[in-house]
Design a protein around this motif. Structure first.
Motif, PDB file in Angstrom:
ATOM      1  N   GLY A 112      34.403  50.835  35.038  1.00  0.00           N
ATOM      2  CA  GLY A 112      33.282  51.317  35.908  1.00  0.00           C
ATOM      3  C   GLY A 112      33.784  51.166  37.620  1.00  0.00           C
ATOM      4  O   GLY A 112      33.266  51.577  38.206  1.00  0.00           O
ATOM      5  N   THR A 113      35.044  50.703  37.684  1.00  0.00           N
ATOM      6  CA  THR A 113      35.829  50.628  39.100  1.00  0.00           C
ATOM      7  C   THR A 113      36.009  51.975  39.613  1.00  0.00           C
ATOM      8  O   THR A 113      36.346  53.015  38.881  1.00  0.00           O
ATOM      9  CB  THR A 113      36.971  49.941  39.210  1.00  0.00           C
ATOM     10  OG1 THR A 113      36.915  48.625  38.558  1.00  0.00           O
ATOM     11  CG2 THR A 113      37.514  49.789  40.366  1.00  0.00           C
ATOM     12  N   LYS A 114      35.602  52.334  40.742  1.00  0.00           N
ATOM     13  CA  LYS A 114      35.765  53.558  41.294  1.00  0.00           C
ATOM     14  C   LYS A 114      37.169  53.638  42.113  1.00  0.00           C
ATOM     15  O   LYS A 114      37.525  52.781  42.839  1.00  0.00           O
ATOM     16  CB  LYS A 114      34.794  53.886  42.367  1.00  0.00           C
ATOM     17  CG  LYS A 114      33.085  54.089  41.640  1.00  0.00           C
ATOM     18  CD  LYS A 114      33.411  55.309  40.807  1.00  0.00           C
ATOM     19  CE  LYS A 114      32.053  55.333  39.994  1.00  0.00           C
ATOM     20  NZ  LYS A 114      32.047  56.701  39.183  1.00  0.00           N
ATOM     21  N   PHE A 115      37.830  54.895  42.253  1.00  0.00           N
ATOM     22  CA  PHE A 115      39.065  54.972  42.927  1.00  0.00           C
ATOM     23  C   PHE A 115      39.075  55.941  43.878  1.00  0.00           C
ATOM     24  O   PHE A 115      38.440  57.222  43.799  1.00  0.00           O
ATOM     25  CB  PHE A 115      40.230  55.133  41.709  1.00  0.00           C
ATOM     26  CG  PHE A 115      40.281  54.094  40.632  1.00  0.00           C
ATOM     27  CD1 PHE A 115      41.413  53.038  40.949  1.00  0.00           C
ATOM     28  CD2 PHE A 115      39.511  54.111  39.444  1.00  0.00           C
ATOM     29  CE1 PHE A 115      41.403  52.007  39.933  1.00  0.00           C
ATOM     30  CE2 PHE A 115      39.601  53.002  38.569  1.00  0.00           C
ATOM     31  CZ  PHE A 115      40.748  51.897  38.973  1.00  0.00           C
ATOM     32  N   VAL A 116      39.795  55.937  44.705  1.00  0.00           N
ATOM     33  CA  VAL A 116      40.139  56.961  45.837  1.00  0.00           C
ATOM     34  C   VAL A 116      41.553  57.151  45.865  1.00  0.00           C
ATOM     35  O   VAL A 116      42.081  55.858  46.195  1.00  0.00           O
ATOM     36  CB  VAL A 116      39.603  56.647  47.170  1.00  0.00           C
ATOM     37  CG1 VAL A 116      40.168  57.920  48.111  1.00  0.00           C
ATOM     38  CG2 VAL A 116      38.035  56.722  47.259  1.00  0.00           C
ATOM     39  N   ILE A 117      42.399  58.203  45.668  1.00  0.00           N
ATOM     40  CA  ILE A 117      43.826  58.384  45.894  1.00  0.00           C
ATOM     41  C   ILE A 117      44.035  59.398  47.077  1.00  0.00           C
ATOM     42  O   ILE A 117      43.499  60.239  47.278  1.00  0.00           O
ATOM     43  CB  ILE A 117      44.431  59.070  44.586  1.00  0.00           C
ATOM     44  CG1 ILE A 117      45.562  59.202  44.467  1.00  0.00           C
ATOM     45  CG2 ILE A 117      43.664  60.382  44.323  1.00  0.00           C
ATOM     46  CD1 ILE A 117      46.291  59.491  43.115  1.00  0.00           C
ATOM     47  N   LEU A 118      45.124  58.921  47.640  1.00  0.00           N
ATOM     48  CA  LEU A 118      45.555  59.781  48.930  1.00  0.00           C
ATOM     49  C   LEU A 118      47.221  59.943  48.732  1.00  0.00           C
ATOM     50  O   LEU A 118      47.871  58.929  48.404  1.00  0.00           O
ATOM     51  CB  LEU A 118      45.315  58.856  50.073  1.00  0.00           C
ATOM     52  CG  LEU A 118      45.856  59.523  51.221  1.00  0.00           C
ATOM     53  CD1 LEU A 118      45.030  60.685  51.884  1.00  0.00           C
ATOM     54  CD2 LEU A 118      45.919  58.221  52.360  1.00  0.00           C
ATOM     55  N   THR A 119      47.453  61.187  48.839  1.00  0.00           N
ATOM     56  CA  THR A 119      48.937  61.407  49.113  1.00  0.00           C
ATOM     57  C   THR A 119      49.172  62.054  50.172  1.00  0.00           C
ATOM     58  O   THR A 119      48.199  62.269  51.053  1.00  0.00           O
ATOM     59  CB  THR A 119      49.311  62.599  47.827  1.00  0.00           C
ATOM     60  OG1 THR A 119      48.591  63.908  47.993  1.00  0.00           O
ATOM     61  CG2 THR A 119      48.829  61.936  46.263  1.00  0.00           C
ATOM     62  N   ASN A 120      50.433  62.532  50.375  1.00  0.00           N
ATOM     63  CA  ASN A 120      50.742  63.367  51.821  1.00  0.00           C
ATOM     64  C   ASN A 120      50.190  64.563  51.992  1.00  0.00           C
ATOM     65  O   ASN A 120      50.347  65.239  53.136  1.00  0.00           O
ATOM     66  CB  ASN A 120      52.121  63.390  52.196  1.00  0.00           C
ATOM     67  CG  ASN A 120      52.855  61.727  52.004  1.00  0.00           C
ATOM     68  OD1 ASN A 120      52.188  60.960  52.618  1.00  0.00           O
ATOM     69  ND2 ASN A 120      53.982  61.614  51.476  1.00  0.00           N
ATOM     70  N   ASP A 121      49.607  65.178  50.690  1.00  0.00           N
ATOM     71  CA  ASP A 121      49.035  66.511  50.824  1.00  0.00           C
ATOM     72  C   ASP A 121      47.925  66.738  51.485  1.00  0.00           C
ATOM     73  O   ASP A 121      46.962  65.461  51.142  1.00  0.00           O
ATOM     74  CB  ASP A 121      49.312  67.312  49.635  1.00  0.00           C
ATOM     75  CG  ASP A 121      50.702  67.372  49.087  1.00  0.00           C
ATOM     76  OD1 ASP A 121      51.422  67.917  49.924  1.00  0.00           O
ATOM     77  OD2 ASP A 121      50.976  67.026  47.864  1.00  0.00           O
ATOM     78  N   PRO A 122      47.420  67.499  52.112  1.00  0.00           N
ATOM     79  CA  PRO A 122      45.968  67.664  52.518  1.00  0.00           C
ATOM     80  C   PRO A 122      45.064  68.218  51.539  1.00  0.00           C
ATOM     81  O   PRO A 122      45.121  69.498  50.898  1.00  0.00           O
ATOM     82  CB  PRO A 122      46.096  68.919  53.666  1.00  0.00           C
ATOM     83  CG  PRO A 122      47.320  69.595  53.421  1.00  0.00           C
ATOM     84  CD  PRO A 122      48.098  68.724  52.849  1.00  0.00           C
TER      85      PRO A 122
END
Length: 682
Positions: free
Chosen positions: A129-139
């Motif tokens: 149930g945990t929500k995630f947000v992922i960020l890389t160097n790409d737009p």
């Protein structure tokens, strides 16, 4: 049992609502007397008791439903140990550094491969149930979405190495923004998985935030050896056909070991033109030279290459330029000027300089953009229109060569000179002077003298104007007189140059036109007149390109940028510009180094060369001890993948039993019970 949101228990006061409804709907009976009522009285008493019991059961069902709904929203839980507690809804932000430096080797392949595996383990350590947000160097639009665990793992598998990079503070700020937009009432854990290159690890810029916790997970390079081409430049500014170019190349060794006889290759239009061996000591930067010739006009695609492993993305350096067949010069003078014939004779048979002439009373100001340099010869005055056109011409990169008239209106001249921020003229003087000083470091005299110029007879001046420099002058002396005054200044102005002589070009004022110095000075001013070409660009988001055009170029409505050797192609709308230039932005779509052709009106009219950022090639990383020292003074925690500490961050959520689901089920059961009582209890 404990509650995560105990203040919500105040909503238990809502149980008053079903109680009030119960009493408002309670029926009052009216007594009616009959002669024989014994049987009816017994029947009514039994019916009244049964109805009261039904209403009481309905009331209890309603009170129970409201109570369990309120308790569910208060988020009840049973702690399995004294430290365990139920947090607010957790949204986890993960920054996965996929810059080129993460291509370094580790014990599990590249650092990026290892970081992807650790990111997956990190995701699995959190409760369902945990929500995630992922960020890389790409737009990437995925970075703006809240993902489930399965979606996150799928996106991690798609991450590839990228030429883009990002500061750590920007990554944290972006993740915080995305987490807040996904749910206003939440706590957040942010995990930074990177090799923490010092160029981009600005920990001091991370703003403290009590609602989030930042965890730093470093990945150490096995080797930081790297040999790279820093930059290159051409010795002379102009690009002409049959011109010999001297290319300067700067190479840096960032390793702790020496490199010997490493081949440096130079390709011109995909043809190998030069090959030389370079040797560098540890941590040394050298400059070397490559000489070649422009055999034809048009666009030239140039590439430098080194052999270096394992960091390979900076082994090639691209640059491009356009070669002209000739320099276009313009001479402006009053009618019947004697100096015109000397200038025309100098350039009459020359293939490199094409000279055009105009008189001061028949100017075509709109044609100025078609020329690289303008000679102002002995003009008496400069009209306001001419002054405006000259300023605009110099701003765009043109060269102005000025010989003041013998009877010139000095006040009129000085208006233009102040606008150009060059020296102003005083009243003309007829004191004889002799030019006796040459600045041999100036580009006008490069390869001119094969022996000491002091043995050369230098020009004499019979009439000249004293020149006074502005307060903050960037001018350099080219020719000086025997009294210490200056006969020729060179000034930069915006993208162009101004060459300012102190004397008129007449036989009454000087013998300069008869002197041997006349030819190299006047000719080289033309050859060194150019509109600047940017030979290479660094890959950065929203790079603005500004290309100079001339009056003969038909500006297209749009530009197509096509990869020179590839399938990438995109149409670019033009930004606001002028008739002398075209301006556009590369936005975020150029992400691979190499050549890109510019196509307009079905013609390739230019080419751009892009290189990866040199900042990414700096192999300086924060060590584990340095990160520990920074963490002790900052608001983030340091975790090491090798210690298996990643899976320990969500223990608080795993050491509790959440009860809200059960209370919701009970509330639903009591609501169903109420419906059944009302429907079937007759």
């Amino acid at each position: 049992m404990k509650f995560a949101d105990p203040l919500f228990l105040l909503a238990l006061l809502l149980v008053i609502v079903p109680i009030l409804i119960h009493f408002i709907q309670f029926k009052r009976y009216k007594t009616v007397y009959f002669s024989q009522v014994a049987f009816l009285k017994t029947l009514m008493n039994e019916s009244k008791k049964r109805n009261n019991l039904k209403q009481l059961i309905i009331l209890l069902c309603r009170i129970s439903a409201v109570t369990f709904i309120v308790l569910a929203f208060a988020r009840p839980y049973i702690p399995l140990n004294q430290q365990a507690r139920l947090q607010d809804e957790v949204v986890v932000g993960i920054y996965l550094d996929n810059s080129f430096s993460m291509n370094g080797l580790s014990d599990k392949g590249t650092l990026l491969d290892k970081a992807k595996l650790e990111a997956i383990e990190l995701a699995n350590s959190f409760s369902p149930g945990t929500k995630f947000v992922i960020l890389t160097n790409d737009p990437d639009p995925v970075s703006r979405l809240s993902l489930t665990k399965d979606q996150l793992i799928s996106e991690i598998g798609k991450v590839k190495s990228s030429a883009s990079n990002m500061e750590i503070s920007r990554a944290v700020a972006t993740l915080k923004t995305q987490i807040e937009s996904s749910n206003a009432k939440t706590t957040s854990n942010i995990y930074l998985l990177s090799d923490f290159q010092k160029n981009f690890s600005d920990f001091g810029e991370i703003k403290p935030d009590s609602t989030s916790q930042v965890f730093v997970i470093p990945f150490a390079q096995q080797s930081t050896d790297n040999l790279l081409i820093d930059t290159c430049w051409l010795e002379t500014p102009g690009r002409l056909q049959e011109q010999t170019e001297l290319l300067k190349v700067r190479i840096t060794n960032q390793s702790a070991k020496a490199y010997n006889n490493i081949p440096l290759k130079f390709y011109l239009n995909d043809s190998l033109k030069a090959l030389q061996a370079v040797s560098l000591k540890a941590q040394e930067t050298i400059e070397t030279e490559v000489s070649y010739q422009n055999l034809k006009q048009g666009i030239h695609y140039c590439r430098l290459e080194l052999d270096d492993y394992p960091i390979t993305y900076d082994n090639a350096f691209y640059f491009s330029y356009k070669v002209e067949s000739e320099v276009r010069a313009l001479e402006i003078s009053d009618e019947n000027s004697e100096a015109v014939k000397w200038i025309e004779k100098l350039f009459s048979d020359d293939e490199q300089v094409k000279l055009s002439t105009m008189t001061s009373n028949k100017l075509q100001l709109g044609r100025f953009s078609a020329f690289q340099c303008i000679y102002l010869i002995d003009l008496k005055e400069l009209s306001e229109g001419l002054q405006n056109a000259l300023v605009k011409f110099a701003e765009a990169g043109g060269s102005i060569i000025m010989f003041p008239g013998e009877t010139a209106d000095i006040d009129n001249y000085n208006v233009l000179l102040r606008r150009l921020n060059v020296a102003t003229y005083g009243s003309i003087q007829d004191s004889p002077l002799k030019i006796d000083g040459l600045n041999l470091q100036n580009h006008l005299f490069r390869d001119v003298f094969t022996r000491d110029y002091e043995r050369v007879n230098l020009p004499s001046l019979y009439k000249s104007y004293p020149m006074q420099l502005p307060f903050q002058s960037l001018g350099s002396k080219v020719l000086t007189n025997n009294d210490g005054s200056t006969a020729l200044y060179e000034f930069p102005y915006k993208l162009g140059r101004v060459y300012q002589f102190s004397f008129p070009l007449t036989s009454e004022s000087t013998d300069f036109f008869r002197n041997a110095l006349f030819v190299p000075v006047i000719f080289n001013v033309a050859l060194h007149s150019y509109f600047p070409q940017t030979i290479q660009y660094e890959l950065q988001p929203n790079t603005v390109i500004n290309l100079k055009t001339d009056a003969t170029f038909a500006v297209p409505e749009s530009i197509t940028m096509k990869q020179h050797e590839g399938n990438f192609s995109i149409q670019i709308p033009l930004a606001a510009g002028t008739t002398e230039s075209i301006r556009f932005s590369t936005s975020d779509f150029v992400n691979e180094a190499g050549f890109y052709d510019l196509i307009g009106n079905d013609t390739v009219f230019g080419a751009l060369a892009f290189n990866y950022s040199s900042r990414e090639s700096d192999m300086n990383f924060y060590s584990l001890d340095e990160l520990k020292a920074i963490a002790s003074k900052s608001n983030f925690q340091l975790a090491q993948p090798e210690t298996n500490a990643i899976g320990q961050y969500d223990l608080d959520s795993l050491n509790v039993i959440e009860l809200w689901k059960y209370f919701i089920i009970l509330a639903i059961l009591f609501l169903l019970a109420e419906l059944l009582v009302i429907r079937f209890w007759k």
